[in-house]
Design a protein around this motif. Structure first.
Motif, PDB file in Angstrom:
ATOM      1  N   ASP A   1       0.817  -1.221   0.000  1.00  0.00           N
ATOM      2  CA  ASP A   1       0.000   0.000   0.000  1.00  0.00           C
ATOM      3  C   ASP A   1       0.846   1.265   0.000  1.00  0.00           C
ATOM      4  O   ASP A   1       0.441   2.284  -0.540  1.00  0.00           O
ATOM      5  CB  ASP A   1      -0.918   0.036   1.223  1.00  0.00           C
ATOM      6  CG  ASP A   1      -2.242  -0.645   0.992  1.00  0.00           C
ATOM      7  OD1 ASP A   1      -2.583  -0.929  -0.177  1.00  0.00           O
ATOM      8  OD2 ASP A   1      -2.944  -0.895   1.989  1.00  0.00           O
ATOM      9  N   ASN A   2       2.016   1.191   0.650  1.00  0.00           N
ATOM     10  CA  ASN A   2       2.870   2.371   0.784  1.00  0.00           C
ATOM     11  C   ASN A   2       4.319   1.897   0.812  1.00  0.00           C
ATOM     12  O   ASN A   2       4.804   1.461   1.852  1.00  0.00           O
ATOM     13  CB  ASN A   2       2.522   3.149   2.049  1.00  0.00           C
ATOM     14  CG  ASN A   2       3.407   4.355   2.261  1.00  0.00           C
ATOM     15  OD1 ASN A   2       4.320   4.619   1.491  1.00  0.00           O
ATOM     16  ND2 ASN A   2       3.152   5.083   3.326  1.00  0.00           N
ATOM     17  N   HIS A   3       4.999   2.013  -0.312  1.00  0.00           N
ATOM     18  CA  HIS A   3       6.366   1.509  -0.444  1.00  0.00           C
ATOM     19  C   HIS A   3       7.381   2.248   0.411  1.00  0.00           C
ATOM     20  O   HIS A   3       8.507   1.791   0.557  1.00  0.00           O
ATOM     21  CB  HIS A   3       6.805   1.521  -1.918  1.00  0.00           C
ATOM     22  CG  HIS A   3       6.091   0.512  -2.740  1.00  0.00           C
ATOM     23  ND1 HIS A   3       6.432  -0.819  -2.746  1.00  0.00           N
ATOM     24  CD2 HIS A   3       5.017   0.618  -3.558  1.00  0.00           C
ATOM     25  CE1 HIS A   3       5.627  -1.480  -3.542  1.00  0.00           C
ATOM     26  NE2 HIS A   3       4.748  -0.633  -4.043  1.00  0.00           N
ATOM     27  N   SER A   4       7.004   3.366   0.980  1.00  0.00           N
ATOM     28  CA  SER A   4       7.926   4.086   1.864  1.00  0.00           C
ATOM     29  C   SER A   4       7.362   4.192   3.283  1.00  0.00           C
ATOM     30  O   SER A   4       7.708   5.096   4.024  1.00  0.00           O
ATOM     31  CB  SER A   4       8.247   5.465   1.298  1.00  0.00           C
ATOM     32  OG  SER A   4       7.068   6.219   1.130  1.00  0.00           O
ATOM     33  N   ALA A   5       6.521   3.242   3.658  1.00  0.00           N
ATOM     34  CA  ALA A   5       5.954   3.226   5.005  1.00  0.00           C
ATOM     35  C   ALA A   5       7.065   3.073   6.039  1.00  0.00           C
ATOM     36  O   ALA A   5       8.025   2.335   5.826  1.00  0.00           O
ATOM     37  CB  ALA A   5       4.954   2.080   5.144  1.00  0.00           C
TER      38      ALA A   5
ATOM     39  N   ASP B   1       4.879   2.962  11.506  1.00  0.00           N
ATOM     40  CA  ASP B   1       3.520   2.945  10.955  1.00  0.00           C
ATOM     41  C   ASP B   1       3.068   1.524  10.599  1.00  0.00           C
ATOM     42  O   ASP B   1       1.908   1.169  10.801  1.00  0.00           O
ATOM     43  CB  ASP B   1       3.431   3.855   9.731  1.00  0.00           C
ATOM     44  CG  ASP B   1       3.695   5.319  10.083  1.00  0.00           C
ATOM     45  OD1 ASP B   1       3.418   5.713  11.242  1.00  0.00           O
ATOM     46  OD2 ASP B   1       4.174   6.051   9.206  1.00  0.00           O
TER      47      ASP B   1
ATOM     48  N   HIS C   1      -0.162  -0.324  12.304  1.00  0.00           N
ATOM     49  CA  HIS C   1      -1.235  -0.868  11.471  1.00  0.00           C
ATOM     50  C   HIS C   1      -1.441  -2.363  11.719  1.00  0.00           C
ATOM     51  O   HIS C   1      -2.573  -2.840  11.770  1.00  0.00           O
ATOM     52  CB  HIS C   1      -0.950  -0.620   9.991  1.00  0.00           C
ATOM     53  CG  HIS C   1      -2.063  -1.055   9.111  1.00  0.00           C
ATOM     54  ND1 HIS C   1      -3.181  -0.297   8.909  1.00  0.00           N
ATOM     55  CD2 HIS C   1      -2.245  -2.200   8.419  1.00  0.00           C
ATOM     56  CE1 HIS C   1      -4.003  -0.948   8.120  1.00  0.00           C
ATOM     57  NE2 HIS C   1      -3.460  -2.105   7.797  1.00  0.00           N
TER      58      HIS C   1
ATOM     59  N   THR D   1      14.620   7.842   4.693  1.00  0.00           N
ATOM     60  CA  THR D   1      13.480   7.001   4.343  1.00  0.00           C
ATOM     61  C   THR D   1      13.932   5.740   3.618  1.00  0.00           C
ATOM     62  O   THR D   1      14.822   5.788   2.770  1.00  0.00           O
ATOM     63  CB  THR D   1      12.519   7.789   3.421  1.00  0.00           C
ATOM     64  OG1 THR D   1      12.144   8.997   4.067  1.00  0.00           O
ATOM     65  CG2 THR D   1      11.280   6.984   3.085  1.00  0.00           C
TER      66      THR D   1
ATOM     67  N   THR E   1      12.721   2.960   0.935  1.00  0.00           N
ATOM     68  CA  THR E   1      11.717   2.669  -0.085  1.00  0.00           C
ATOM     69  C   THR E   1      11.839   1.190  -0.406  1.00  0.00           C
ATOM     70  O   THR E   1      12.916   0.711  -0.774  1.00  0.00           O
ATOM     71  CB  THR E   1      11.938   3.525  -1.349  1.00  0.00           C
ATOM     72  OG1 THR E   1      11.865   4.899  -0.983  1.00  0.00           O
ATOM     73  CG2 THR E   1      10.887   3.215  -2.403  1.00  0.00           C
TER      74      THR E   1
ATOM     75  N   GLU F   1      -7.852   2.511  -0.964  1.00  0.00           N
ATOM     76  CA  GLU F   1      -8.270   3.167   0.273  1.00  0.00           C
ATOM     77  C   GLU F   1      -9.775   3.421   0.288  1.00  0.00           C
ATOM     78  O   GLU F   1     -10.415   3.313   1.324  1.00  0.00           O
ATOM     79  CB  GLU F   1      -7.499   4.491   0.397  1.00  0.00           C
ATOM     80  CG  GLU F   1      -7.194   4.973   1.776  1.00  0.00           C
ATOM     81  CD  GLU F   1      -6.654   3.969   2.772  1.00  0.00           C
ATOM     82  OE1 GLU F   1      -7.231   3.906   3.866  1.00  0.00           O
ATOM     83  OE2 GLU F   1      -5.690   3.258   2.505  1.00  0.00           O
TER      84      GLU F   1
END
Length: 114
Positions: free
Chosen positions: A26-30, A34, A38, A67, A69, A99
């Protein structure tokens, strides 16, 4: 974090490894923080899961400043013999949603077993 489900005890259908992979899809840089929130896991547990996934070639990461990735290998075949031939992409197609599709059911529509 908004929209995070309540914690759960007992068995579940989805492993923590699959949950972490779905959050990353869902988010490659989560951030690990986080992902942990989740998935209702500790940050240490998420770090271990990410290490497992990277060690076996399901996931890799690139450091960009502060970050990470992540890159998922969608063609990689799942590990268990019962899923022989199924790929990461097929698993994620079941777990990852847009989402807009994630609106929780109102309390009155949730099924409570008798």
């Amino acid at each position: 974090m908004d929209g995070v489900p309540e914690s759960h005890t007992g068995w579940t259908f989805v492993t923590n490894h699959a949950r972490v992979l779905a959050v990353i899809a869902d988010n490659h840089s989560a951030r690990i923080r986080d992902i942990a929130a989740h998935c209702r896991l500790t940050e240490r547990a998420v770090q271990k899961i990410i290490s497992d996934l990277e060690q076996d070639g399901y996931l890799s990461h690139v450091r960009e400043g502060r970050t990470n990735t992540y890159r998922i290998e969608p063609g990689k075949v799942l590990r268990h013999p019962a899923e022989a031939g199924l790929t990461v992409a097929s698993l994620l197609s079941l777990l990852v949603q847009d989402e807009a599709d994630r609106t929780p059911l109102p309390d009155s529509r949730r099924h409570t077993p008798a």
